[in-house]
Design a protein around this motif. Structure first.
Motif, PDB file in Angstrom:
ATOM      1  N   TYR A 114       0.914  -7.180   0.193  1.00 30.98           N
ATOM      2  CA  TYR A 114       1.951  -7.069  -0.832  1.00 30.98           C
ATOM      3  C   TYR A 114       2.745  -5.780  -0.656  1.00 30.98           C
ATOM      4  O   TYR A 114       2.261  -4.836  -0.029  1.00 30.98           O
ATOM      5  N   PRO A 115       3.962  -5.767  -1.193  1.00 27.06           N
ATOM      6  CA  PRO A 115       4.735  -4.518  -1.064  1.00 27.06           C
ATOM      7  C   PRO A 115       4.244  -3.427  -2.017  1.00 27.06           C
ATOM      8  O   PRO A 115       4.956  -2.971  -2.905  1.00 27.06           O
ATOM      9  N   VAL A 116       3.016  -3.049  -1.874  1.00 27.39           N
ATOM     10  CA  VAL A 116       2.480  -1.927  -2.648  1.00 27.39           C
ATOM     11  C   VAL A 116       1.859  -0.947  -1.654  1.00 27.39           C
ATOM     12  O   VAL A 116       1.511  -1.326  -0.545  1.00 27.39           O
ATOM     13  N   ILE A 117       1.748   0.290  -2.051  1.00 28.16           N
ATOM     14  CA  ILE A 117       1.196   1.292  -1.152  1.00 28.16           C
ATOM     15  C   ILE A 117      -0.303   1.407  -1.397  1.00 28.16           C
ATOM     16  O   ILE A 117      -0.739   1.952  -2.411  1.00 28.16           O
TER      17      ILE A 117
END
Lengths: 270, 648
Positions: A114-117
């Motif tokens: 997912y686009p999370v860090i």
């Protein structure tokens, strides 16, 4: 765990270079088994490993992994169950990214991204501890580029990446062949350690007769696309180098190998 | 100062495109040429929606989406059918040209009187210089964009994209579909390029079918400059480098112009610069030996030196800018400054220019003595028109003289408080310069006129009565051509006995085949509307004309000596002469608001008797008597141009 039925693979079918790499392979590998595959050059051992990994599509036969038929699945789809270490120490890691970033790739093996860090504090700390287990002083180099590491170090990290998320099957494709003897021994030690600790189902292709004898619970010997010997655990315990070489000698008798070829085979497995 | 701030603004808007190239080229090692088409697609979609009444901010995500769809196609055919990346890009780019034309419906959409993000900004302006205000705002936007992009590239998805480019075998082994990841990245990159196109279209006030040409080289240059000035592993620094690279590149364009370089050479220099940097940084393969290796080593070890030289150059430039007002005051005094902006090098434009200059001389204007006449040619590159105007703003030009439609469009958009005198524009109303010759923006006047196609048809009818078939060739990419074609069809509505065969072309190479195709359709004549592409390869039509004995009727007076049988058209030299008079009137204190647009005043009606003999055609006496120009035995005779007196 792995169930292979009637597997068949021909390269360059229909052309002059036609090469049958796998012929009617039937084999079952149980959970927690550590199988080593040995054999002559061109015997089909790497092809078998690639077929299990999904890099090669067989024209006949089926492959099941823990009950699921994965024959039609591509390599990245099988990565959910399978992790691999390649012969070339540069294949398994991305040189332009840091060690931590490489580990993150493996952390998400077979999972949705997912686009999370995710790569921050706690996870980095965990990676650091795991790197320490390699005993290569890499734990302080988390932010170094992978490309700055030596071949042996990269192969060790690849091995760590392969077990970061416990795989159902670990595939090792002559993963020490390109390393100098000292580093190779170190990587083999690590392999043993990780496999034992995680009770991994492992298939290892090797060129080293010694590794085949020392490691694992079972030996498959391949020749001309077939499994010609299947040495189970109890028989393997008493097996010596001499016995294995005799088995190659038997092949010679059956296949009428020239003495020169036999000699090169022996040299190869010394 | 406007020139430099304008360049920074362009650089920021082009930075979105450069980020797209950064993704494909730096992360995937795949310089995606699709963007040459996608850039225009983004601009086309945005303009068509804005004209339709959409909110100018809302069109940006739409442009992003449409752009990413184009990228998706490139990625799909590249991965699914294993077509080499560069080729896949070229395929999609070529196809996009037609798609873009379909989206726009014509080759140029003006946004002059539409609601764009620029007009929104202008409304919010607290009273600053317009360019400066735009710059402040755009800097804030790009700051946000920089943060978001860098952060995205640090997320799990961003990392996976980077790993896919770095080692596909590895990510595949980690359960990632390399193909899907590539398609995703290429789509995203093209999304940014589409967004950039949408922003640029709004900023420059129009979308044009040719605006994307060369995008890949320019954005590669931006990426490479960025890499040279800022080298660090951090994604924040890398992305910042690309944005700065884009701004620096636009500043370089402005600087080249400022120091009088031909802007057209910029493409060659850019291409050369990109090549040299590629070789020096060893991207083209590591197996280099000998001197090449030496150069590469020098480059990598002296990057600091490179940076210092670059900084020094910037400092020098800044110093020059600060001193410039002092230098300029010395020589320019109170002389009127006239700035000519030419869109290209075609006959039509150069004839007009010659007309302006010769008539200005007759009116007593001497360059350097009592006036300053500046000339710049955009050489067919649309954004350069814009940069030229920025340059003139900087030089404090008093009267702007754009020649041809593209230049006028750029001037209209940027110049609001100085007089503009345009020349040789077929239809100024089409590009938003008012609604009638008297009802127009207060700072604009000029010379215009559609080509007299009706009159040409009347002459044609004298020679070919009854039921006939005629053929015409045109390139739908030019707005003037499209307007000329409309006039031709209108004229034909009154004459149902003429059947029109039309063939469209997309470049000069197509003209020969188009003419050949028409000659096979049993036409009795080529009736050519004014079209730059056709005129640039007029020889091709003349060859077919001679071989198949089909005469050419043209609306362009210049074509008479080139092999047309009959011409009936305006003299662009005269258009220039008329414009010179308008310049003179404005300089003497008249307001352009009070000067109606003028139509061309002199028509040339000519017959080429050499061609008539060659084709075995006899010219009716009535035409011979009426025509005022002729070609006989290779000699062109034309009456001198005498402008009718004012008011007559």
């Amino acid at each position: 765990m792995i169930r292979i039925r009637n597997l068949h693979k021909t390269f360059n079918a229909g052309s002059l270079d036609q090469l049958t790499a796998l012929k009617e392979i039937n084999v079952d590998i149980g959970e927690h088994e550590f199988v080593t595959i040995i054999g002559t050059n061109g015997s089909g051992k790497s092809t078998l490993l690639n077929a299990i990994a999904g890099n090669i599509r067989p024209e006949k036969g089926t492959i099941e992994i823990s009950g699921r038929d994965v024959t039609s699945k591509q390599d990245f789809q099988r990565a959910k169950y399978i992790s691999r270490v390649f012969q070339n120490p540069y294949t398994g890691t991305a040189p332009g990214m840091t060690i931590a970033e490489n580990l993150l790739m493996a952390w998400f093996r077979g999972r949705r991204r997912y686009p999370v860090i995710s790569l921050k504090g706690s996870l980095k700390h965990q990676f650091k501890q795991q790197l320490a287990s390699l005993d290569m002083q890499l734990e302080e180099r988390l932010e170094n580029l992978m490309g700055t590491l030596s071949g042996g170090q990269r192969q060790a990290v690849t091995l760590l990446m392969a077990v970061l998320q416990t795989p159902k099957v670990l595939l090792l494709d002559e993963h020490t062949a390109a390393l100098d003897p000292k580093t190779a021994a170190q990587v083999i030690r690590l392999t043993q350690k990780f496999v034992t600790a995680n009770k991994l189902t492992t298939v290892m292709v090797t060129h080293s007769m010694q590794h085949a004898l020392e490691l694992g619970t079972r030996i498959l010997m391949m020749h001309n696309g077939r499994i010609i010997e299947d040495i189970q655990e109890n028989e393997k315990q008493n097996l010596t180098m001499e016995d294995l070489l005799n088995k190659f000698e038997d092949i010679r008798k059956i296949e009428k190998l020239t003495p020169e070829l036999m000699e090169s085979l022996k040299n190869q497995y010394r | 100062m406007d020139l430099w701030i304008g360049a920074v603004n362009l650089g920021i808007l082009y930075a979105f495109m450069a980020i797209g190239t950064f993704i494909t080229y730096k992360l995937y090692s795949f310089p995606d040429i699709t963007i040459d088409g996608t850039f225009t697609t983004g601009a086309a979609v945005a303009s068509i929606l804005i004209v339709d009444g959409w909110n100018p901010i809302l069109v940006l995500p739409v442009a992003f989406l449409v752009g990413s769809m184009a990228g998706f196609i490139t990625g799909f055919i590249h991965t699914r059918f294993k077509i080499e990346g560069l080729l896949a890009g070229i395929l999609v780019m070529t196809g996009l040209y037609s798609v873009n034309l379909h989206i726009m419906g014509k080759s140029n959409i003006p946004l002059l009187n539409s609601h764009t993000f620029v007009s929104i900004l202008t409304e919010m302006n607290p009273g600053l210089n317009a360019e400066l205000w735009h710059c402040i705002f755009l800097c804030l936007v790009v700051l946000l964009f920089w943060m978001l992009t860098s952060l995205f590239l640090k997320t799990d998805v961003g990392l996976t994209m980077r790993a896919t480019g770095n080692n596909p075998a590895m990510v595949s082994a980690q359960g990632v579909s390399v193909n899907r990841m590539k398609i995703f990245g290429i789509s995203m990159a093209n999304g940014f390029v589409g967004l950039s196109g949408a922003l640029i279209a709004q900023y420059q006030g129009f979308a044009d079918i040719g605006m994307g040409i060369g995008s890949i080289i320019f954005s590669l240059a931006a990426v490479i400059i960025g890499e040279a000035i800022l080298r660090h592993r951090s994604m924040f620094v890398k992305v910042l480098g690309v944005i700065l690279g884009s701004i620096i590149f636009r500043l370089a364009v402005a600087m080249a112009l400022h120091f009088g370089m031909n802007p057209n050479d910029l493409k060659l220099i850019t291409a050369f610069f990109v090549l040299v940097t590629l070789i020096a940084s060893g991207v083209l393969g590591s197996g280099s030996t000998g001197w090449l290796k030496y150069v590469q080593n020098q480059y990598s070890s002296n990057r600091k030196a490179f940076l210092i030289v670059f900084m020094l150059a910037l400092l020098l430039m800044a110093g020059y800018l600060m001193l410039k007002p002092v230098i300029l005051k010395k020589d320019s005094g109170k002389m009127v400054k006239i700035g000519l902006i030419m869109a290209n090098n075609s006959d039509i434009v150069t004839q007009t220019r010659d007309g302006i200059l010769s008539e200005l001389t007759k009116l007593g204007y001497v360059n350097g003595k009592n006036c300053v006449i500046l000339e710049k040619n955009a050489e067919g590159d649309i954004p350069t028109n814009h940069t030229i105007i920025g340059y003139y703003l900087n030089k404090q030009v008093d009267i702007y003289v754009p020649i041809s439609t593209a230049s006028t469009q750029a001037a209209l958009n940027k110049i609001k408080d100085k007089p503009i005198v345009f020349a040789t524009v077929a239809n100024p109303f089409m590009i938003g310069a008012g609604t009638s010759p008297v009802n127009h923006p207060p700072n604009i006047t000029g010379v215009y006129g559609p080509s007299p196609i009706g009159d040409l048809l009347a002459v044609f009818r004298q020679m070919y009565p009854g039921k006939v078939r005629i053929g015409t060739i045109y390139n739908p990419a030019y707005p003037n051509t499209v307007s000329n074609l409309r006039d031709l069809k209108k004229a034909l509505e009154n004459d149902k006995e003429i059947t029109l065969e039309e063939v469209t072309i997309s470049g000069t190479n197509d003209v020969y085949h188009a003419a050949l195709a028409l000659s096979n359709k049993k036409i009795c004549a080529f009736v050519l509307i004014n079209d730059l592409t056709v005129f640039n390869s007029f020889e091709s039509v003349v060859r077919i004309s001679k071989n198949s004995k089909i005469p050419i009727f043209s609306c362009d007076a210049e074509r008479l000596k080139d092999g047309a049988l009959i011409v009936y058209g305006f003299e662009y030299f005269v258009s220039g002469m008329q414009a010179a008079h308008l310049i003179d009137r404005i300089n003497k204190g008249e307001s352009p608001a009070q000067i109606p647009f003028e139509k061309y005043k002199i028509v040339t009606y000519g017959v080429n008797y050499d061609v008539a003999r060659e084709l075995g055609i006899s010219i009716p006496l009535s035409i011979q008597a009426a025509a005022d120009a002729s070609v006989k035995n290779g000699k062109l005779t034309k009456p001198p141009f005498i402008l009718p007196k004012e008011g007559s």
